[in-house]
Design a protein around this motif. Structure first.
Motif, PDB file in Angstrom:
ATOM      1  N   PHE A  49      20.667 117.254   8.325  1.00  0.00           N
ATOM      2  CA  PHE A  49      20.707 115.763   7.860  1.00  0.00           C
ATOM      3  C   PHE A  49      19.390 115.207   8.104  1.00  0.00           C
TER       4      PHE A  49
ATOM      5  N   GLU B 273      24.382 110.553  10.283  1.00  0.00           N
ATOM      6  CA  GLU B 273      25.097 111.161   9.093  1.00  0.00           C
ATOM      7  C   GLU B 273      25.794 112.481   9.514  1.00  0.00           C
TER       8      GLU B 273
ATOM      9  N   ARG C 147      31.847 108.906   5.004  1.00  0.00           N
ATOM     10  CA  ARG C 147      30.532 109.734   5.047  1.00  0.00           C
ATOM     11  C   ARG C 147      29.897 109.359   3.649  1.00  0.00           C
TER      12      ARG C 147
ATOM     13  N   GLU D 280      28.181 105.927   3.588  1.00  0.00           N
ATOM     14  CA  GLU D 280      27.059 106.193   4.430  1.00  0.00           C
ATOM     15  C   GLU D 280      25.655 106.850   3.952  1.00  0.00           C
ATOM     16  N   ARG D 281      26.061 108.061   2.865  1.00  0.00           N
ATOM     17  CA  ARG D 281      25.290 108.915   2.497  1.00  0.00           C
ATOM     18  C   ARG D 281      24.598 107.748   1.290  1.00  0.00           C
TER      19      ARG D 281
ATOM     20  N   HIS E 104      22.111 105.604   2.762  1.00  0.00           N
ATOM     21  CA  HIS E 104      20.790 106.167   3.183  1.00  0.00           C
ATOM     22  C   HIS E 104      20.030 106.539   2.078  1.00  0.00           C
TER      23      HIS E 104
END
Length: 166
Positions: free
Chosen positions: A38, A43, A77, A80-81, A84
């Motif tokens: 990652f 993350e 998850r 948040e990905r 990002h």
């Protein structure tokens, strides 16, 4: 047995590789499950927590205590990905704007032209709507056979009758 200390990344199951990426893994009995690499430790820690939920680990063995269910860990998850990715896109666009000022100017000009065209179309649509509503509100504005506009509209059309041809 006391809980295992957290790694140098500050998260359980996450390590920093020499290449600068974070590596996440979790153990299930004698088996080591590799969760992947990652871009940031946060993350990777979320990936660890998602795997921990799937393995049925207690919350005390997780990195974040704000998740209460497996689905919530999985959703966090994914969210948040996406965040990002959006941040990386913003950074890429900032670099592009800095390196290509002529392209940025052309793009801005294009969108300004599109906004102006759209404003003209909307104004025309509003005017036609107001006219239609005014004609509906005023029944005397409808054309009848005595109206001179009727004759002008009829004679300017391509439609002809047998009487006109004689």
């Amino acid at each position: 047995m006391p809980p295992r200390p957290r790694s140098s990344s500050g998260y359980r199951g996450v390590r920093l590789r020499s290449s600068g990426v974070y590596y996440a893994e979790i153990r299930s009995g004698d088996t080591r499950l590799v969760l992947g690499t990652f871009d940031n430790a946060h993350e990777a820690a979320r990936a660890y927590d998602t795997a921990a939920w799937h393995l049925g680990r207690p919350r005390s063995q997780m990195n974040f205590f704000d998740t209460r269910t497996r689905q919530q860990a999985h959703d966090l998850r994914k969210r948040e990905r996406r965040l990002h990715i959006a941040e990386a896109d913003e950074h890429t666009m900032a670099v592009w704007r800095e390196r290509s000022p002529l392209d940025v100017a052309a793009e801005n000009e294009f969108w300004a032209q599109r906004r102006a065209e759209r404003a003209v179309r909307r104004a025309d649509k509003r005017a036609r709507k107001e006219l239609a509503e005014a004609q509906l509100d005023n029944p005397a504005s409808t054309w009848d056979s005595e109206d001179p506009r009727w004759l002008d509209a009829f004679t300017s059309s391509d439609y002809t009758t047998e009487e006109d041809e004689e």
